[in-house]
Write a protein that holds these residues in place. Structure first.
Motif, PDB file in Angstrom:
ATOM      1  N   UNK A  38       4.677   0.317   0.763  1.00 53.24           N
ATOM      2  CA  UNK A  38       4.731  -0.090   2.159  1.00 53.24           C
ATOM      3  C   UNK A  38       4.033  -1.435   2.290  1.00 53.24           C
ATOM      4  N   UNK A  39       4.398  -2.205   3.301  1.00 59.57           N
ATOM      5  CA  UNK A  39       3.860  -3.554   3.462  1.00 59.57           C
ATOM      6  C   UNK A  39       3.266  -3.717   4.844  1.00 59.57           C
ATOM      7  N   UNK A  40       2.083  -4.290   4.898  1.00 57.62           N
ATOM      8  CA  UNK A  40       1.473  -4.768   6.137  1.00 57.62           C
ATOM      9  C   UNK A  40       1.236  -6.250   5.955  1.00 57.62           C
ATOM     10  N   UNK A  53       0.817  -1.206   0.000  1.00 54.52           N
ATOM     11  CA  UNK A  53       0.000   0.000   0.000  1.00 54.52           C
ATOM     12  C   UNK A  53       0.850   1.254   0.000  1.00 54.52           C
ATOM     13  N   UNK A  54       0.191   2.381  -0.220  1.00 58.14           N
ATOM     14  CA  UNK A  54       0.857   3.687  -0.170  1.00 58.14           C
ATOM     15  C   UNK A  54      -0.224   4.737   0.095  1.00 58.14           C
ATOM     16  N   UNK A 108       9.205  -7.961  -3.125  1.00 59.87           N
ATOM     17  CA  UNK A 108      10.494  -7.668  -3.755  1.00 59.87           C
ATOM     18  C   UNK A 108      11.271  -6.703  -2.882  1.00 59.87           C
ATOM     19  N   UNK A 109      12.499  -6.411  -3.272  1.00 54.75           N
ATOM     20  CA  UNK A 109      13.294  -5.437  -2.545  1.00 54.75           C
ATOM     21  C   UNK A 109      12.641  -4.075  -2.544  1.00 54.75           C
ATOM     22  N   UNK A 110      11.872  -3.752  -3.572  1.00 52.25           N
ATOM     23  CA  UNK A 110      11.171  -2.474  -3.649  1.00 52.25           C
ATOM     24  C   UNK A 110      10.134  -2.339  -2.541  1.00 52.25           C
ATOM     25  N   UNK A 111       9.723  -3.486  -1.976  1.00 50.57           N
ATOM     26  CA  UNK A 111       8.729  -3.478  -0.907  1.00 50.57           C
ATOM     27  C   UNK A 111       9.361  -3.322   0.478  1.00 50.57           C
ATOM     28  N   UNK A 112      10.670  -3.193   0.506  1.00 51.19           N
ATOM     29  CA  UNK A 112      11.355  -2.975   1.784  1.00 51.19           C
ATOM     30  C   UNK A 112      11.652  -4.246   2.454  1.00 51.19           C
TER      31      UNK A 112
END
Length: 51
Positions: free
Chosen positions: A15-17, A3-4, A47-51
């Motif tokens: 961002x990830x939940x 999400x963002x 992915x790495x883009x998701x932190x």
């Protein structure tokens, strides 16, 4: 949930939940209602883009 919040985060920010299966639908609805939901993916699909 990936999400963002467009008012706070730049276009490329993701961002990830994490949510268990029992709570996934509730969290998805919560995030989607606010217009923040980008996608729902499994942990192994992050992915790495998701932190």
């Amino acid at each position: 949930m990936v999400w963002r919040n467009p008012k706070l985060h730049t276009e490329g920010r993701r961002k990830v939940w994490l949510a268990c299966e029992d709570h996934r639908e509730h969290l998805r609805d919560f995030v989607q209602l606010r217009g923040f939901l980008l996608e729902v993916v499994g942990v192994d699909e992050l992915t790495e883009a998701d932190g």
